[in-house]
Write a protein that holds these residues in place. Structure first.
Motif, PDB file in Angstrom:
ATOM      1  N   SER A   1     -41.968 -31.102 -17.547  1.00 49.20           N
ATOM      2  CA  SER A   1     -42.215 -29.664 -17.658  1.00 49.20           C
ATOM      3  C   SER A   1     -41.057 -28.784 -17.209  1.00 49.20           C
ATOM      4  O   SER A   1     -41.134 -27.574 -17.338  1.00 49.20           O
ATOM      5  CB  SER A   1     -43.448 -29.295 -16.833  1.00 49.20           C
ATOM      6  OG  SER A   1     -43.176 -29.474 -15.454  1.00 49.20           O
ATOM      7  N   ARG A   2     -40.050 -29.388 -16.638  1.00 52.39           N
ATOM      8  CA  ARG A   2     -38.893 -28.663 -16.095  1.00 52.39           C
ATOM      9  C   ARG A   2     -39.260 -27.735 -14.927  1.00 52.39           C
ATOM     10  O   ARG A   2     -38.512 -26.837 -14.583  1.00 52.39           O
ATOM     11  CB  ARG A   2     -38.175 -27.885 -17.190  1.00 52.39           C
ATOM     12  CG  ARG A   2     -37.663 -28.750 -18.317  1.00 52.39           C
ATOM     13  CD  ARG A   2     -36.414 -28.140 -18.912  1.00 52.39           C
ATOM     14  NE  ARG A   2     -35.976 -28.867 -20.073  1.00 52.39           N
ATOM     15  CZ  ARG A   2     -35.158 -29.913 -20.029  1.00 52.39           C
ATOM     16  NH1 ARG A   2     -34.710 -30.338 -18.889  1.00 52.39           N
ATOM     17  NH2 ARG A   2     -34.783 -30.511 -21.138  1.00 52.39           N
ATOM     18  N   THR A   3     -40.416 -27.975 -14.332  1.00 50.43           N
ATOM     19  CA  THR A   3     -40.813 -27.241 -13.133  1.00 50.43           C
ATOM     20  C   THR A   3     -40.185 -27.952 -11.944  1.00 50.43           C
ATOM     21  O   THR A   3     -40.412 -29.139 -11.753  1.00 50.43           O
ATOM     22  CB  THR A   3     -42.352 -27.237 -12.978  1.00 50.43           C
ATOM     23  OG1 THR A   3     -42.926 -26.668 -14.141  1.00 50.43           O
ATOM     24  CG2 THR A   3     -42.774 -26.466 -11.746  1.00 50.43           C
ATOM     25  N   PRO A   4     -39.391 -27.245 -11.150  1.00 50.06           N
ATOM     26  CA  PRO A   4     -38.698 -27.931 -10.051  1.00 50.06           C
ATOM     27  C   PRO A   4     -39.664 -28.477  -9.003  1.00 50.06           C
ATOM     28  O   PRO A   4     -40.696 -27.876  -8.714  1.00 50.06           O
ATOM     29  CB  PRO A   4     -37.800 -26.851  -9.449  1.00 50.06           C
ATOM     30  CG  PRO A   4     -38.375 -25.565  -9.898  1.00 50.06           C
ATOM     31  CD  PRO A   4     -39.114 -25.817 -11.178  1.00 50.06           C
ATOM     32  N   ALA A   5     -39.311 -29.624  -8.467  1.00 53.39           N
ATOM     33  CA  ALA A   5     -40.086 -30.255  -7.398  1.00 53.39           C
ATOM     34  C   ALA A   5     -39.426 -29.930  -6.063  1.00 53.39           C
ATOM     35  O   ALA A   5     -38.198 -29.889  -5.961  1.00 53.39           O
ATOM     36  CB  ALA A   5     -40.125 -31.760  -7.611  1.00 53.39           C
ATOM     37  N   PHE A   6     -40.266 -29.709  -5.064  1.00 49.82           N
ATOM     38  CA  PHE A   6     -39.766 -29.404  -3.732  1.00 49.82           C
ATOM     39  C   PHE A   6     -40.437 -30.326  -2.727  1.00 49.82           C
ATOM     40  O   PHE A   6     -41.634 -30.589  -2.819  1.00 49.82           O
ATOM     41  CB  PHE A   6     -40.051 -27.951  -3.351  1.00 49.82           C
ATOM     42  CG  PHE A   6     -39.366 -26.959  -4.231  1.00 49.82           C
ATOM     43  CD1 PHE A   6     -38.043 -26.635  -4.029  1.00 49.82           C
ATOM     44  CD2 PHE A   6     -40.051 -26.365  -5.287  1.00 49.82           C
ATOM     45  CE1 PHE A   6     -37.407 -25.733  -4.852  1.00 49.82           C
ATOM     46  CE2 PHE A   6     -39.429 -25.461  -6.111  1.00 49.82           C
ATOM     47  CZ  PHE A   6     -38.099 -25.136  -5.896  1.00 49.82           C
ATOM     48  N   TYR A   7     -39.649 -30.784  -1.764  1.00 47.62           N
ATOM     49  CA  TYR A   7     -40.206 -31.595  -0.677  1.00 47.62           C
ATOM     50  C   TYR A   7     -40.586 -30.659   0.448  1.00 47.62           C
ATOM     51  O   TYR A   7     -39.774 -29.862   0.922  1.00 47.62           O
ATOM     52  CB  TYR A   7     -39.199 -32.630  -0.183  1.00 47.62           C
ATOM     53  CG  TYR A   7     -39.714 -33.416   0.993  1.00 47.62           C
ATOM     54  CD1 TYR A   7     -40.763 -34.315   0.843  1.00 47.62           C
ATOM     55  CD2 TYR A   7     -39.176 -33.259   2.263  1.00 47.62           C
ATOM     56  CE1 TYR A   7     -41.255 -35.038   1.917  1.00 47.62           C
ATOM     57  CE2 TYR A   7     -39.656 -33.981   3.340  1.00 47.62           C
ATOM     58  CZ  TYR A   7     -40.696 -34.860   3.157  1.00 47.62           C
ATOM     59  OH  TYR A   7     -41.184 -35.573   4.230  1.00 47.62           O
ATOM     60  N   VAL A   8     -41.830 -30.727   0.872  1.00 48.95           N
ATOM     61  CA  VAL A   8     -42.319 -29.926   1.992  1.00 48.95           C
ATOM     62  C   VAL A   8     -42.601 -30.888   3.140  1.00 48.95           C
ATOM     63  O   VAL A   8     -43.539 -31.695   3.073  1.00 48.95           O
ATOM     64  CB  VAL A   8     -43.588 -29.133   1.614  1.00 48.95           C
ATOM     65  CG1 VAL A   8     -44.088 -28.323   2.795  1.00 48.95           C
ATOM     66  CG2 VAL A   8     -43.329 -28.254   0.405  1.00 48.95           C
ATOM     67  N   ALA A   9     -41.769 -30.809   4.163  1.00 51.34           N
ATOM     68  CA  ALA A   9     -41.905 -31.708   5.313  1.00 51.34           C
ATOM     69  C   ALA A   9     -43.180 -31.378   6.085  1.00 51.34           C
ATOM     70  O   ALA A   9     -43.459 -30.216   6.370  1.00 51.34           O
ATOM     71  CB  ALA A   9     -40.688 -31.580   6.221  1.00 51.34           C
ATOM     72  N   PRO A  10     -43.966 -32.388   6.410  1.00 49.48           N
ATOM     73  CA  PRO A  10     -45.206 -32.134   7.155  1.00 49.48           C
ATOM     74  C   PRO A  10     -44.913 -31.733   8.594  1.00 49.48           C
ATOM     75  O   PRO A  10     -43.892 -32.110   9.166  1.00 49.48           O
ATOM     76  CB  PRO A  10     -45.936 -33.476   7.093  1.00 49.48           C
ATOM     77  CG  PRO A  10     -44.864 -34.484   6.889  1.00 49.48           C
ATOM     78  CD  PRO A  10     -43.782 -33.800   6.104  1.00 49.48           C
ATOM     79  N   GLU A  11     -45.852 -30.948   9.134  1.00 51.10           N
ATOM     80  CA  GLU A  11     -45.743 -30.496  10.516  1.00 51.10           C
ATOM     81  C   GLU A  11     -47.033 -30.805  11.263  1.00 51.10           C
ATOM     82  O   GLU A  11     -48.096 -30.933  10.658  1.00 51.10           O
ATOM     83  CB  GLU A  11     -45.483 -28.988  10.558  1.00 51.10           C
ATOM     84  CG  GLU A  11     -44.151 -28.578   9.968  1.00 51.10           C
ATOM     85  CD  GLU A  11     -43.926 -27.078  10.029  1.00 51.10           C
ATOM     86  OE1 GLU A  11     -44.918 -26.313  10.160  1.00 51.10           O
ATOM     87  OE2 GLU A  11     -42.767 -26.665   9.944  1.00 51.10           O
ATOM     88  N   THR A  12     -46.917 -30.870  12.574  1.00 45.70           N
ATOM     89  CA  THR A  12     -48.095 -31.050  13.418  1.00 45.70           C
ATOM     90  C   THR A  12     -48.819 -29.715  13.544  1.00 45.70           C
ATOM     91  O   THR A  12     -48.348 -28.690  13.037  1.00 45.70           O
ATOM     92  CB  THR A  12     -47.701 -31.544  14.820  1.00 45.70           C
ATOM     93  OG1 THR A  12     -46.936 -30.521  15.463  1.00 45.70           O
ATOM     94  CG2 THR A  12     -46.915 -32.843  14.757  1.00 45.70           C
ATOM     95  N   ARG A  13     -49.933 -29.717  14.239  1.00 43.13           N
ATOM     96  CA  ARG A  13     -50.680 -28.461  14.459  1.00 43.13           C
ATOM     97  C   ARG A  13     -49.854 -27.436  15.213  1.00 43.13           C
ATOM     98  O   ARG A  13     -50.088 -26.244  15.102  1.00 43.13           O
ATOM     99  CB  ARG A  13     -51.960 -28.752  15.233  1.00 43.13           C
ATOM    100  CG  ARG A  13     -52.954 -29.524  14.442  1.00 43.13           C
ATOM    101  CD  ARG A  13     -54.245 -29.702  15.225  1.00 43.13           C
ATOM    102  NE  ARG A  13     -55.115 -30.571  14.467  1.00 43.13           N
ATOM    103  CZ  ARG A  13     -55.786 -31.574  14.978  1.00 43.13           C
ATOM    104  NH1 ARG A  13     -55.702 -31.845  16.256  1.00 43.13           N
ATOM    105  NH2 ARG A  13     -56.555 -32.321  14.215  1.00 43.13           N
ATOM    106  N   ASP A  14     -48.893 -27.916  15.995  1.00 43.88           N
ATOM    107  CA  ASP A  14     -48.031 -27.029  16.785  1.00 43.88           C
ATOM    108  C   ASP A  14     -46.787 -26.598  16.017  1.00 43.88           C
ATOM    109  O   ASP A  14     -45.852 -26.091  16.619  1.00 43.88           O
ATOM    110  CB  ASP A  14     -47.605 -27.730  18.082  1.00 43.88           C
ATOM    111  CG  ASP A  14     -48.785 -28.157  18.922  1.00 43.88           C
ATOM    112  OD1 ASP A  14     -49.829 -27.480  18.881  1.00 43.88           O
ATOM    113  OD2 ASP A  14     -48.671 -29.181  19.616  1.00 43.88           O
ATOM    114  N   GLN A  15     -46.761 -26.806  14.711  1.00 44.52           N
ATOM    115  CA  GLN A  15     -45.630 -26.505  13.835  1.00 44.52           C
ATOM    116  C   GLN A  15     -44.347 -27.234  14.250  1.00 44.52           C
ATOM    117  O   GLN A  15     -43.242 -26.706  14.127  1.00 44.52           O
ATOM    118  CB  GLN A  15     -45.362 -24.994  13.754  1.00 44.52           C
ATOM    119  CG  GLN A  15     -46.222 -24.289  12.752  1.00 44.52           C
ATOM    120  CD  GLN A  15     -47.433 -23.668  13.391  1.00 44.52           C
ATOM    121  OE1 GLN A  15     -47.362 -23.185  14.507  1.00 44.52           O
ATOM    122  NE2 GLN A  15     -48.549 -23.693  12.699  1.00 44.52           N
ATOM    123  N   VAL A  16     -44.496 -28.456  14.715  1.00 40.64           N
ATOM    124  CA  VAL A  16     -43.366 -29.319  15.019  1.00 40.64           C
ATOM    125  C   VAL A  16     -43.263 -30.318  13.874  1.00 40.64           C
ATOM    126  O   VAL A  16     -44.269 -30.829  13.393  1.00 40.64           O
ATOM    127  CB  VAL A  16     -43.569 -30.058  16.365  1.00 40.64           C
ATOM    128  CG1 VAL A  16     -42.439 -31.030  16.641  1.00 40.64           C
ATOM    129  CG2 VAL A  16     -43.716 -29.061  17.493  1.00 40.64           C
TER     130      VAL A  16
END
Length: 147
Positions: free
Chosen positions: A106-121
């Motif tokens: 589809s030519r829609t760019p893929a992005f990696y979203v790094a997971p975070e803990t509940r404390d945004q770490v």
């Protein structure tokens, strides 16, 4: 009185022996975790890194291959929190790989979203902090599938 002293002496000897056994068990556990981390790194080193690929499809395959190698390590973990962090990172990588496969169509760019803990770490940062030092390189490699 003599009986009480003997019983107390036996209790002290038993406590010292138990402490030594616990320390030996902890050393053995640490040795096994280090060996598992080195085995994970060895498996990853036999694979093509995602960043060395030329197409989105090839990068998706490389990410899936690395995930398969890491799942062997995760299956050996006994600590639920660490297992959950590893699985969060692997799930984020799987989502990124699926996005790369869709990108090819589809030519829609893929992005990696790094997971975070509940404390945004960052989950990867938590894993580096709480895992054996032998796992540091593998964690850093897996935390950046977009490179």
């Amino acid at each position: 009185m003599v009986i009480a002293l003997c019983a107390g002496g036996f209790a002290v000897i038993n406590a010292v022996s138990s402490f030594q056994d616990d320390a030996a068990d902890a050393r053995e556990s640490r040795r096994l975790r280090d060996a598992a981390c080195l085995a994970l790194e060895s498996r990853l080193n036999r694979l093509v890194p995602p960043g060395a690929t030329a197409t989105p499809q090839a990068r998706a395959v490389a990410i899936q291959d690395e995930n398969a190698a890491a799942r062997i390590y995760v299956a050996q973990l006994r600590d639920k929190q660490h297992s959950d962090w590893w699985l969060q990172m692997l799930d984020a990588r799987t989502t990124f790989a699926e996005g790369l496969e869709a990108q090819a169509k589809s030519r829609t760019p893929a992005f990696y979203v790094a997971p975070e803990t509940r404390d945004q770490v960052s989950v990867a940062d938590e894993l580096v902090d709480w895992s054996p030092s032998a796992c540091g390189g593998a964690i850093r490699r897996l935390a950046a599938p977009d490179l």
